[in-house]
Design a protein around this motif. Structure first.
Motif, mmCIF file in Angstrom:
data_model
loop_
_atom_site.group_PDB
_atom_site.id
_atom_site.type_symbol
_atom_site.label_atom_id
_atom_site.label_comp_id
_atom_site.label_asym_id
_atom_site.label_seq_id
_atom_site.Cartn_x
_atom_site.Cartn_y
_atom_site.Cartn_z
ATOM 1 N N MET A 1 0.600 -1.198 -0.005
ATOM 2 C CA MET A 1 0.109 0.008 0.085
ATOM 3 C C MET A 1 0.880 1.120 -0.083
ATOM 4 N N ALA A 2 1.763 1.272 0.787
ATOM 5 C CA ALA A 2 2.673 2.656 0.795
ATOM 6 C C ALA A 2 3.581 2.734 -0.583
ATOM 7 N N ASN A 3 3.620 1.780 -1.423
ATOM 8 C CA ASN A 3 4.477 1.745 -2.574
ATOM 9 C C ASN A 3 3.343 2.396 -3.631
ATOM 10 N N VAL A 4 2.123 2.037 -3.490
ATOM 11 C CA VAL A 4 1.369 2.608 -4.434
ATOM 12 C C VAL A 4 0.926 4.247 -3.983
ATOM 13 N N LEU A 5 1.020 4.299 -2.827
ATOM 14 C CA LEU A 5 0.772 5.642 -2.551
ATOM 15 C C LEU A 5 1.968 6.479 -2.749
ATOM 16 N N LYS A 6 2.965 6.176 -2.772
ATOM 17 C CA LYS A 6 4.542 6.790 -3.146
ATOM 18 C C LYS A 6 4.184 6.913 -4.741
ATOM 19 N N GLN A 7 3.939 6.052 -5.512
ATOM 20 C CA GLN A 7 3.913 6.109 -6.892
ATOM 21 C C GLN A 7 2.879 7.070 -7.257
ATOM 22 N N PHE A 8 1.419 7.034 -6.648
ATOM 23 C CA PHE A 8 0.444 8.078 -6.746
ATOM 24 C C PHE A 8 0.804 9.494 -6.671
ATOM 25 N N ARG A 9 1.573 9.743 -5.512
ATOM 26 C CA ARG A 9 2.188 11.129 -5.290
ATOM 27 C C ARG A 9 3.112 11.527 -6.577
ATOM 28 N N ARG A 10 3.956 10.593 -6.773
ATOM 29 C CA ARG A 10 5.104 10.775 -7.812
ATOM 30 C C ARG A 10 4.387 11.184 -9.191
ATOM 31 N N ARG A 11 3.290 10.264 -9.413
ATOM 32 C CA ARG A 11 2.676 10.848 -10.767
ATOM 33 C C ARG A 11 1.907 11.660 -10.803
#
Length: 198
Positions: free
Chosen positions: A1-11
């Motif tokens: 979940m943390a990785n998905v949130l990180k990708q969402f923020r970056r994109r």
């Protein structure tokens, strides 16, 4: 979940915030260059290798230099500050880069010596532009950094278009020097593109 949130923020989040980041200043050969970190593709660092290279080659002062894929114009403004060119043309596809260059031009009273264009490759540059020297630190990779306009050149499309369209802008005897990354290409990579463009 943390990785998905990180990708969402970056994109999705960070691209919207980047225009709000404050400008920074770097002084190169007496010129105060405005920039933001996300606009610097290496011109402030290894892009400065152009200066000792051109000095060691004994290249005389050029009437008009052009920095292709200029970002904030670190290389071009440094050429101007070191007396390697009399006037300068800058172009980049990113409107934020054009804004940074315009700030530098205004802050250093260079409007009579420097022109800047927001242009998809050379498409939006006036045909009246004529250059004696072309320099660039363009995107270096075809298969890495997807979506990063500073680093990714899909199928070398940007390079191919540059070589195909640059000739009308070159004065007789003009020199083109591109700074490439040997982790992404070799001289052989571009040889056919250059040959096809005459």
């Amino acid at each position: 979940m943390a990785n998905v949130l990180k990708q969402f923020r970056r994109r999705y989040i960070y691209p919207w915030l980047k225009p709000l980041y404050p400008y920074k200043l770097a002084t190169l050969a007496g010129t105060r260059v405005s920039y933001k970190n996300h606009l610097d593709g290496g011109g402030r660092g290894f892009g400065q290798d152009f200066i000792p290279l051109l000095q060691s080659l004994g290249l005389p002062r050029q009437p008009r230099a052009f920095e292709w894929c200029a970002g904030p114009g670190f290389i071009g403004f440094s050429l101007l500050g070191h007396g390697l060119c009399e006037t300068l043309c800058l172009a980049d596809i990113n409107p934020e880069s054009e804004s940074a260059c315009e700030r530098t031009i205004a802050d250093n009273a260079l409007s009579d010596r420097v022109s800047v264009y927001c242009s998809d490759n050379l498409r939006d540059i006036p045909k009246s532009e004529q250059w004696d020297l072309v320099v660039s630190n363009p995107p270096h990779f075809i298969d890495e950094y997807l979506g990063n306009i500073r680093a990714h050149d899909p199928d070398w499309r940007i390079h191919r278009d540059f070589f195909r369209t640059v000739a009308p802008f070159l004065k007789r005897g003009a020199v083109i020097i591109l700074q490439e990354n040997n982790a992404g290409s070799t001289p052989h990579t571009f040889r056919s593109m250059i040959a096809e463009s005459g």
